[in-house]
Motif scaffolding. Structure first.
Motif: not given
Length: 259
Positions: A101-128
């Motif tokens: 997400v940090g490297t690919y900002k506005k470079l196609v893969w930031d949103i797909p990776a961001g989606r899975y990063l959000v889900e990963a944080y939810l898995d880790a019980n870190n909704a904030q």
């Protein structure tokens, strides 16, 4: 478009910037160029660096609004991180996805990776943290709050944090203005919210069926939404079981298996 020749005296700066660039192809006015691409947020510009014959480096600046297409290869370890999240092992994928997400900002893969990063944080019980991660992407791409890969994961973070009004507004926008997948996902989440907040009485279960799951299972059978339609059918079957319609539930499960 602005073109600059990069002199050797700036080589140290170029090396530092290269760490934030990725190889790819950028297309503007039907013309495509390959090189190292990065995004400069302060003035919404894409910068492409490439080497000319003789060793001279050239850097071309493009306004983001002029870019027709970016062709960026899939980041290393993206599939591995995605697989970890899908297996419920999102915590193990967080560091990989943070880097992408940090490297690919506005470079196609930031949103797909961001989606899975959000889900990963939810898995880790870190909704904030999930919410903050999504917000960072949405600031650059407001539509990603109600359509595309990121939206359903963002909605889950809003639900976890109790941001009910914001969530309802986005679900409504997804249904009326979003792409088909986002619209279908929004209607499933509406059904989930009804069941989660209104109890298990038959009237509420029927409301979840009508306002959520059945609508998706009937209207979103195209290939683009096949996985979401199957999810809706399976959840509808569970609802039918709860109100004693076992035959209807089994019929839906059989249809879902055949998709």
């Amino acid at each position: 478009m602005k073109i600059k020749l990069i002199a050797a005296v700036f080589s140290a700066m170029l090396i530092a910037e290269a760490a934030l660039a990725v190889q790819g192809t950028i297309t503007v006015n039907g013309s495509s160029r390959k090189g190292d691409i990065r995004y400069r947020a302060r003035d919404k510009m894409y910068l492409l660096s490439s080497q000319r014959k003789g060793g001279a480096m050239i850097e071309i600046e493009y306004k983001a609004s002029d870019v027709e297409k970016l062709d960026i290869p899939k980041p290393q370890n993206f599939d591995r991180a995605k697989d970890l999240v899908s297996k419920g092992q999102g915590t193990s994928a967080i560091s990989i996805l943070q880097e992408i997400v940090g490297t690919y900002k506005k470079l196609v893969w930031d949103i797909p990776a961001g989606r899975y990063l959000v889900e990963a944080y939810l898995d880790a019980n870190n909704a904030q943290k999930a919410y903050e991660t999504a917000q960072g992407i949405i600031r650059e791409n407001k539509e990603s709050a109600y359509m595309g890969d990121l939206a359903p994961a963002y909605w889950k973070a809003l639900l976890k944090l109790g941001k009910q009004q914001q969530l309802e507004d986005l679900l409504g926008k997804a249904v009326t203005e979003g792409d088909r997948r986002s619209s279908a996902a929004a209607q499933i989440l509406r059904g989930d919210i009804i069941l989660a907040t209104a109890g298990e009485n038959p009237e509420n279960i029927r409301k979840a069926l009508v306002d959520g799951y059945l609508r998706v299972s009937l209207m979103y059978k195209d290939e683009e939404c096949r996985d979401i339609c199957k999810e809706a059918m399976e959840k509808a079957a569970q609802c039918f079981d709860k109100i004693g319609w076992a035959e209807r539930a089994e019929k839906l499960r059989s249809q879902a298996r055949m998709m």
